[in-house]
Enzyme design. Structure first.
Site, PDB file in Angstrom:
ATOM      1  N   ASP A   1      12.210   2.331  14.443  1.00  0.00           N
ATOM      2  CA  ASP A   1      12.570   3.593  13.813  1.00  0.00           C
ATOM      3  C   ASP A   1      11.282   4.354  13.477  1.00  0.00           C
ATOM      4  O   ASP A   1      10.344   3.754  12.946  1.00  0.00           O
ATOM      5  CB  ASP A   1      13.338   3.264  12.519  1.00  0.00           C
TER       6      ASP A   1
ATOM      7  N   TYR B   1      20.479  20.595   9.959  1.00  0.00           N
ATOM      8  CA  TYR B   1      19.896  20.222  11.259  1.00  0.00           C
ATOM      9  C   TYR B   1      18.957  21.331  11.749  1.00  0.00           C
ATOM     10  O   TYR B   1      17.800  21.079  12.101  1.00  0.00           O
ATOM     11  CB  TYR B   1      20.999  19.966  12.297  1.00  0.00           C
TER      12      TYR B   1
ATOM     13  N   SER C   1      14.404  23.978  19.105  1.00  0.00           N
ATOM     14  CA  SER C   1      15.694  24.507  19.559  1.00  0.00           C
ATOM     15  C   SER C   1      15.770  26.017  19.369  1.00  0.00           C
ATOM     16  O   SER C   1      15.166  26.572  18.439  1.00  0.00           O
ATOM     17  CB  SER C   1      16.791  23.833  18.735  1.00  0.00           C
TER      18      SER C   1
ATOM     19  N   LYS D   1      14.540  21.696  12.280  1.00  0.00           N
ATOM     20  CA  LYS D   1      13.762  22.174  13.435  1.00  0.00           C
ATOM     21  C   LYS D   1      12.751  23.222  12.966  1.00  0.00           C
ATOM     22  O   LYS D   1      11.583  23.208  13.365  1.00  0.00           O
ATOM     23  CB  LYS D   1      14.679  22.767  14.510  1.00  0.00           C
TER      24      LYS D   1
ATOM     25  N   GLY E   1      29.972  28.738  11.773  1.00  0.00           N
ATOM     26  CA  GLY E   1      28.536  28.557  12.033  1.00  0.00           C
ATOM     27  C   GLY E   1      28.112  28.894  13.450  1.00  0.00           C
ATOM     28  O   GLY E   1      26.920  28.856  13.752  1.00  0.00           O
ATOM     29  N   ASP E   2      29.062  29.218  14.351  1.00  0.00           N
ATOM     30  CA  ASP E   2      28.677  29.537  15.725  1.00  0.00           C
ATOM     31  C   ASP E   2      27.965  30.887  15.813  1.00  0.00           C
ATOM     32  O   ASP E   2      28.356  31.851  15.158  1.00  0.00           O
ATOM     33  CB  ASP E   2      29.907  29.566  16.653  1.00  0.00           C
TER      34      ASP E   2
ATOM     35  N   ASN F   1      21.600   6.247  18.581  1.00  0.00           N
ATOM     36  CA  ASN F   1      22.545   7.082  19.330  1.00  0.00           C
ATOM     37  C   ASN F   1      22.351   6.878  20.837  1.00  0.00           C
ATOM     38  O   ASN F   1      22.521   7.810  21.618  1.00  0.00           O
ATOM     39  CB  ASN F   1      22.332   8.556  18.933  1.00  0.00           C
TER      40      ASN F   1
ATOM     41  N   ASN G   1      29.835  18.819  21.304  1.00  0.00           N
ATOM     42  CA  ASN G   1      29.275  19.821  22.218  1.00  0.00           C
ATOM     43  C   ASN G   1      30.238  20.093  23.368  1.00  0.00           C
ATOM     44  O   ASN G   1      31.082  19.264  23.708  1.00  0.00           O
ATOM     45  CB  ASN G   1      27.913  19.361  22.749  1.00  0.00           C
ATOM     46  N   LEU G   2      30.077  21.265  23.950  1.00  0.00           N
ATOM     47  CA  LEU G   2      31.048  21.751  24.928  1.00  0.00           C
ATOM     48  C   LEU G   2      31.183  20.860  26.178  1.00  0.00           C
ATOM     49  O   LEU G   2      32.301  20.492  26.548  1.00  0.00           O
ATOM     50  CB  LEU G   2      30.661  23.184  25.336  1.00  0.00           C
TER      51      LEU G   2
ATOM     52  N   PHE H   1      36.533  27.942  21.269  1.00  0.00           N
ATOM     53  CA  PHE H   1      36.406  28.431  19.892  1.00  0.00           C
ATOM     54  C   PHE H   1      36.191  29.941  19.844  1.00  0.00           C
ATOM     55  O   PHE H   1      35.071  30.408  19.712  1.00  0.00           O
ATOM     56  CB  PHE H   1      35.268  27.698  19.172  1.00  0.00           C
TER      57      PHE H   1
ATOM     58  N   LYS I   1      20.929  14.845  15.370  1.00  0.00           N
ATOM     59  CA  LYS I   1      21.147  16.174  15.976  1.00  0.00           C
ATOM     60  C   LYS I   1      22.557  16.734  15.869  1.00  0.00           C
ATOM     61  O   LYS I   1      22.873  17.713  16.548  1.00  0.00           O
ATOM     62  CB  LYS I   1      20.711  16.134  17.433  1.00  0.00           C
TER      63      LYS I   1
HETATM   64  C1  UD1 Z   1      24.454  23.419  18.905  1.00  0.00           C
HETATM   65  C2  UD1 Z   1      23.317  23.844  18.022  1.00  0.00           C
HETATM   66  C3  UD1 Z   1      22.023  23.610  18.718  1.00  0.00           C
HETATM   67  C4  UD1 Z   1      21.916  22.175  19.121  1.00  0.00           C
HETATM   68  C5  UD1 Z   1      23.085  21.824  20.010  1.00  0.00           C
HETATM   69  C6  UD1 Z   1      23.052  20.355  20.387  1.00  0.00           C
HETATM   70  C7  UD1 Z   1      23.497  25.707  16.494  1.00  0.00           C
HETATM   71  C8  UD1 Z   1      23.707  27.147  16.352  1.00  0.00           C
HETATM   72  N1  UD1 Z   1      23.477  25.249  17.728  1.00  0.00           N
HETATM   73  O1  UD1 Z   1      24.481  24.342  19.995  1.00  0.00           O
HETATM   74  O2  UD1 Z   1      20.948  23.910  17.901  1.00  0.00           O
HETATM   75  O3  UD1 Z   1      20.704  21.955  19.761  1.00  0.00           O
HETATM   76  O4  UD1 Z   1      24.303  22.099  19.328  1.00  0.00           O
HETATM   77  O5  UD1 Z   1      23.554  19.527  19.401  1.00  0.00           O
HETATM   78  O6  UD1 Z   1      23.358  25.000  15.537  1.00  0.00           O
HETATM   79  N2  UD1 Z   1      32.595  25.208  22.294  1.00  0.00           N
HETATM   80  C9  UD1 Z   1      33.951  25.320  22.528  1.00  0.00           C
HETATM   81  N3  UD1 Z   1      34.718  24.196  22.449  1.00  0.00           N
HETATM   82  C10 UD1 Z   1      34.202  22.962  22.174  1.00  0.00           C
HETATM   83  C11 UD1 Z   1      32.819  22.847  21.945  1.00  0.00           C
HETATM   84  C12 UD1 Z   1      32.039  24.004  22.002  1.00  0.00           C
HETATM   85  O7  UD1 Z   1      34.458  26.408  22.784  1.00  0.00           O
HETATM   86  O8  UD1 Z   1      34.954  21.982  22.112  1.00  0.00           O
HETATM   87  C13 UD1 Z   1      31.753  26.412  22.409  1.00  0.00           C
HETATM   88  C14 UD1 Z   1      30.988  26.750  21.156  1.00  0.00           C
HETATM   89  O9  UD1 Z   1      31.741  27.589  20.318  1.00  0.00           O
HETATM   90  C15 UD1 Z   1      29.750  27.424  21.735  1.00  0.00           C
HETATM   91  C16 UD1 Z   1      29.550  26.755  23.093  1.00  0.00           C
HETATM   92  O10 UD1 Z   1      30.784  26.141  23.389  1.00  0.00           O
HETATM   93  O11 UD1 Z   1      30.018  28.778  21.964  1.00  0.00           O
HETATM   94  C17 UD1 Z   1      28.463  25.701  23.073  1.00  0.00           C
HETATM   95  O12 UD1 Z   1      28.692  24.817  21.985  1.00  0.00           O
HETATM   96  P1  UD1 Z   1      27.860  23.481  21.780  1.00  0.00           P
HETATM   97  O13 UD1 Z   1      27.798  22.717  23.042  1.00  0.00           O
HETATM   98  O14 UD1 Z   1      28.402  22.790  20.566  1.00  0.00           O
HETATM   99  O15 UD1 Z   1      26.376  23.978  21.490  1.00  0.00           O
HETATM  100  P2  UD1 Z   1      25.834  25.051  20.425  1.00  0.00           P
HETATM  101  O16 UD1 Z   1      26.728  25.176  19.269  1.00  0.00           O
HETATM  102  O17 UD1 Z   1      25.466  26.271  21.183  1.00  0.00           O
END
Ligand code: UD1
Length: 344
Positions: A60, A152, A127, A156, A300-301, A37, A202-203, A221, A87
């Site tokens: 690996d 995942y 985490s 951890k 799952g959030d 990755n 991820n956001l 979301f 991850k």
């Molecule tokens: C998740 C994992 C965390 C992991 C991390 C990195 C869980 C609960 N959390 O964190 O353990 O280390 O990913 O892979 O398993 N969001 C939006 N729109 C998007 C993307 C995200 O609104 O397009 C929101 C999500 O709903 C959340 C926040 O942004 O509230 C952060 O999301 P994200 O970056 O995916 O991280 P986590 O879900 O917090």
């Protein structure tokens, strides 16, 4: 002589920033990474930042004999920082065995090899996902561990237990478990950063890809959570600050400062930000308008989680320093650099 540190997953997002900070602090770094990755040219970019090329082994961590040979080749490796892991939360639900094999066996291999090669300690990349939805916020390290929401997250939790059980059994190793909150941002040089494979989950990568026009709009979301603006709350930690926590943890292990053989620290800012607040902070700090829409909740959030980082602040002597504005600007600069380089 410089002390040698093995960094597994050292070309990845958090790993590469940690290699830079270790080198800046005078450590001699050996990276082990299977590049599943990440890209090999991250090693060149680390060298551009620090002026020092880390040793790199394309390997690996599931390869026990290969790891054994790396310890023998370099000799006198003092400690390990173990990042190498799969991850993606969603993928782990579809491919649980891949996640359990990758994430558990890699750690087991390292723990078995440590006494053989007189490696003193390990810093494990854990985490805040282990807390699930905490009952009390901000969350402290002694909050109960909740049932994991995904394979995942479970890896951890299990890996933390594997380390504790290994120490309980009499293994001479020292361990520090760092529970990260949400790592974001990039190195201020924009030479290293987060490089998501395919559509980001991820956001922040999704947000910066939207800002630059790769994605049409960012989906928020849910806005019906029990939070002030209805969107989820997280503790966003700058990746360089996070990298520095690893250096302090390694210093602590090597200088015999640990109070217990296994120590756990929350690595966060102590400040919770909602998704909407983060979007507005991005717009204000970069001057770029974001196209976003509210959609339904993501399965799952967790509703809200942020750290009580007092233990890391007081015991480890580490504190998050970078403002959210600078962090978001660094993420934006990185996205622009990816565009310039024709990568994304
Ligand atoms: C998740 C994992 C965390 C992991 C991390 C990195 C869980 C609960 N959390 O964190 O353990 O280390 O990913 O892979 O398993 N969001 C939006 N729109 C998007 C993307 C995200 O609104 O397009 C929101 C999500 O709903 C959340 C926040 O942004 O509230 C952060 O999301 P994200 O970056 O995916 O991280 P986590 O879900 O917090």
């Amino acid at each position: 002589m410089k002390e040698k540190i093995l960094v597994t997953g050292g070309t990845g997002f958090i790993g590469s920033h940690t290699v830079v900070e270790l080198q800046n602090s005078g450590y001699d770094v050996i990276i082990v990474d299977n590049l599943s990755n990440s890209r090999a040219d991250v090693v060149d970019n680390i060298e551009k930042i620090t002026g020092i090329r880390p040793a790199f082994e394309h390997l690996d961590c599931l390869d026990y004999a290969g790891l054994d040979a790396v310890f023998a080749k370099y000799g006198d490796i003092k400690a390990i920082i173990h990042f190498a892991a799969s991850k993606a939360v969603g993928e782990s639900v579809e491919k649980p065995l891949l996640y359990y094999r990758n994430n558990l066996v890699s750690l087991i291999n390292l723990l078995e090899l440590m006494p053989k090669h007189q490696v003193k300690g390990i810093v494990f990349s854990s985490s805040c996902t282990v807390y699930g939805q905490p009952d009390i916020l901000p969350v402290t390290e002694d909050a109960p561990i909740k049932k994991a929401e995904s394979p995942y997250g479970n890896t951890k939790q299990i890996n933390e237990e594997i380390i504790c059980d290994t120490v309980k059994s009499g293994s001479p190793i020292q361990a520090i478990l760092l529970r990260y909150f949400n790592p974001i941002g990039a190195h201020p040089t924009a030479l290293i950063g987060e490089m998501p494979n395919g559509v980001p989950m991820n956001l922040i990568p999704f947000l910066t890809q939207t800002a630059i026009g790769i994605r049409e709009k960012l989906s928020v979301f849910g806005d019906d959570y029990n939070t002030p603006d209805g969107s989820c709350i997280r503790d966003y930690i700058n990746v360089v600050d996070l990298a520095k926590a690893h250096v302090v943890a390694i210093d602590r292990i090597l200088q015999d400062k640990q109070a217990e053989q296994v120590e756990v620290f929350n690595i966060g800012t102590g400040r919770g930000l909602s998704v909407l607040e983060l979007i507005h902070a991005f717009e204000e700090s970069t001057g770029v308008k974001l196209n976003y829409q509210i959609v339904g909740r993501r399965a799952g959030d967790i509703e809200q989680v942020w750290a009580n980082p007092d233990k890391a602040n007081n015991v480890l002597g580490w504190k998050a320093e970078t403002s959210i504005e600078d962090t978001l600007r660094s993420a934006w600069k990185w996205q622009q650099k990816l565009r310039e380089d024709g990568i994304q």
